[in-house]
Design a protein around this motif. Structure first.
Motif, mmCIF file in Angstrom:
data_model
loop_
_atom_site.group_PDB
_atom_site.id
_atom_site.type_symbol
_atom_site.label_atom_id
_atom_site.label_comp_id
_atom_site.label_asym_id
_atom_site.label_seq_id
_atom_site.Cartn_x
_atom_site.Cartn_y
_atom_site.Cartn_z
ATOM 1 N N ARG A 45 0.800 -1.217 0.000
ATOM 2 C CA ARG A 45 0.000 0.000 0.000
ATOM 3 C C ARG A 45 0.838 1.275 0.000
ATOM 4 N NH1 ARG A 45 -2.827 -3.907 1.668
ATOM 5 N NH2 ARG A 45 -0.949 -4.367 2.796
ATOM 6 N N THR A 46 1.794 1.358 0.915
ATOM 7 C CA THR A 46 2.489 2.639 1.068
ATOM 8 C C THR A 46 3.203 3.017 -0.231
ATOM 9 O OG1 THR A 46 2.767 2.139 3.404
ATOM 10 C CG2 THR A 46 4.079 3.952 2.531
ATOM 11 N N ARG A 95 11.436 4.141 2.694
ATOM 12 C CA ARG A 95 11.165 3.120 3.714
ATOM 13 C C ARG A 95 12.470 2.367 3.949
ATOM 14 N NH1 ARG A 95 6.192 -1.036 4.071
ATOM 15 N NH2 ARG A 95 5.305 0.912 4.830
ATOM 16 N N HIS A 123 5.728 5.466 11.415
ATOM 17 C CA HIS A 123 5.130 5.362 10.077
ATOM 18 C C HIS A 123 4.071 6.464 9.984
ATOM 19 C CE1 HIS A 123 3.734 3.879 6.382
ATOM 20 N NE2 HIS A 123 3.441 2.628 6.679
ATOM 21 N N GLN A 126 0.982 6.659 7.514
ATOM 22 C CA GLN A 126 -0.074 5.698 7.851
ATOM 23 C C GLN A 126 -0.956 6.285 8.960
ATOM 24 O OE1 GLN A 126 -0.802 2.491 6.466
ATOM 25 N NE2 GLN A 126 -2.658 2.812 7.697
ATOM 26 N N ARG A 156 5.691 -0.231 14.075
ATOM 27 C CA ARG A 156 6.011 1.206 13.951
ATOM 28 C C ARG A 156 4.778 2.085 13.757
ATOM 29 N NH1 ARG A 156 9.398 -0.215 8.709
ATOM 30 N NH2 ARG A 156 7.758 -0.891 7.305
ATOM 31 N N VAL A 157 3.684 1.469 13.308
ATOM 32 C CA VAL A 157 2.474 2.262 13.116
ATOM 33 C C VAL A 157 1.976 2.816 14.459
ATOM 34 C CG1 VAL A 157 0.063 2.197 12.363
ATOM 35 C CG2 VAL A 157 1.784 0.920 11.091
ATOM 36 N N ARG A 221 9.786 -9.595 12.335
ATOM 37 C CA ARG A 221 10.561 -8.810 13.308
ATOM 38 C C ARG A 221 10.984 -9.654 14.514
ATOM 39 N NH1 ARG A 221 7.284 -3.214 12.324
ATOM 40 N NH2 ARG A 221 7.806 -3.222 10.104
ATOM 41 N N PRO A 254 -4.005 -1.365 9.507
ATOM 42 C CA PRO A 254 -3.150 -0.773 8.468
ATOM 43 C C PRO A 254 -2.854 -1.761 7.336
ATOM 44 C CG PRO A 254 -1.848 -1.290 10.434
ATOM 45 C CD PRO A 254 -3.290 -1.514 10.798
ATOM 46 N N LEU A 255 -3.082 -3.051 7.585
ATOM 47 C CA LEU A 255 -2.814 -4.110 6.609
ATOM 48 C C LEU A 255 -1.317 -4.171 6.286
ATOM 49 C CD1 LEU A 255 -5.884 -3.494 4.240
ATOM 50 C CD2 LEU A 255 -5.744 -5.153 6.095
HETATM 51 C C1 NCD Z 1 2.786 -1.639 8.072
HETATM 52 C C2 NCD Z 1 4.286 -1.396 7.985
HETATM 53 O O1 NCD Z 1 4.944 -1.775 7.019
HETATM 54 O O2 NCD Z 1 4.760 -0.781 8.906
HETATM 55 N N1 NCD Z 1 2.098 -1.720 6.879
HETATM 56 C C3 NCD Z 1 1.712 -0.585 6.201
HETATM 57 O O3 NCD Z 1 2.508 0.214 5.776
HETATM 58 N N2 NCD Z 1 0.384 -0.395 6.004
HETATM 59 C C4 NCD Z 1 2.439 -2.676 9.054
HETATM 60 C C5 NCD Z 1 2.814 -4.111 8.763
HETATM 61 O O4 NCD Z 1 3.677 -4.424 7.954
HETATM 62 O O5 NCD Z 1 2.204 -4.954 9.418
#
Ligand code: NCD
Length: 295
Positions: A45-46, A95, A123, A126, A156-157, A221, A254-255
């Motif tokens: 998505r991002t 990123r 993030h 987001q 990080r969200v 992680r 956030p998916l």
């Molecule tokens: C998140 C991320 O990459 O920090 N996804 C996102 O950008 N929507 C969360 C995740 O990877 O679970």
């Protein structure tokens, strides 16, 4: 998120309202601009949305979705990559897997830098998308009870979102997590007056909740698979878990999702996570337009 005040976010969201008209079209505000999209970590998505946003603003995009096609693969330093790409572009969206690398790039580059996720740290775009989604779906960002189900330390969200909530009034945040929130984030938001506390289970709070914010436990992680298995499935938002909630309650994620949010929830009126993904377009279009003074 600490770089943004509540007024900044209000302005961002006002411009995002205007940009919604162009989410599937074009408004050529950044015709002469090039964005470098440098993704040292995977993204769906991002990356795709930030690139779509630049195109919908009439700009151009260069970059990579995988650092193995750049000279990072032969050991070129991050410093040198950023320094060089800065010469080719007007804005960098980055990123990276290491905390603080967006800030580091901002110190190296003359062009502005958008943090598209740095390590386990933040993030912010987001979080801006999430706040916008809540404000447009519920009509407010003050006077809310939000429950966050996440692996707080590794996601990080979370930090960006909680810094965001701390800018509004009468927001109560309940946390359900196998790991603690980062100490500095907790201290900062408590000092800012946010009512934040841990809850034992969704059942204990569900009747009073306006927003459920759930995110996956991020397997990649964990260095130790045994540790991952020990926290896997710590929480789940299924139809049974939301029984008794307010009619107006919304669910965001956030998916990507794994097992924290089964597909049975998708047909519920409470499910707003695909809308959330779509709201990212006007929000980041607005951010880009404002960064260049085009709004
Ligand atoms: C998140 C991320 O990459 O920090 N996804 C996102 O950008 N929507 C969360 C995740 O990877 O679970």
């Amino acid at each position: 998120m600490l770089d943004f005040t509540r007024d900044d976010l209000d302005q961002l969201f006002d411009v995002a309202d205007e940009m919604r008209k162009y989410s599937k079209g074009q408004i050529p505000l950044l015709k002469d601009k090039v964005m470098a999209s440098l993704f040292f970590q995977p993204s769906t998505r991002t990356r795709l949305s930030i690139e779509a946003e630049m195109v919908r603003l009439g700009g151009q995009v260069i970059g990579f979705a995988d650092p193995s096609v750049s000279k990072a693969s032969v050991g070129e330093t991050y410093h040198d990559i950023v320094k060089s790409v800065d010469g080719y572009s007007n804005v960098l969206a980055i990123r990276h897997g290491i905390d603080g690398h967006a800030q580091f790039a901002a110190e190296i580059a003359e062009a502005p830098v958008i943090n598209a996720g740095d390590g386990w740290n933040e993030h912010p775009t987001q979080a801006m998308t999430d706040l916008y989604t809540i404000s447009r779906e519920l009509g407010r960002l003050d006077d809310l009870h939000v429950v966050i189900l996440m692996d707080l330390f590794r996601n990080r969200v979370t930090s960006s979102l909680i810094y965001g909530f701390a800018k509004y009034a009468d927001v109560k945040v309940s946390l359900i997590s196998p790991s603690p929130l980062r100490k500095e984030v907790e201290d900062d938001v408590k000092a800012a007056g946010l009512d934040i506390r841990y809850a034992r289970s969704l059942k204990d709070v569900i009747r009073d909740v306006d927003v459920i914010y759930v995110g996956r436990i991020i397997k990649e992680r964990f260095n130790d698979p045994v540790e991952y298995e020990s926290v896997r499935g710590s929480y789940i938002v299924n139809l049974e878990a939301i029984e008794g909630c307010k009619d107006s309650m919304i669910i965001l994620d956030p998916l990507p999702r794994v097992d924290e949010l089964p597909a049975e929830v998708d047909s519920s009126n409470h499910a707003k996570y695909f809308e959330e993904a779509a709201y990212g377009i006007p929000v980041r279009m607005a951010l880009l337009a404002l960064m260049f003074g085009a709004r």
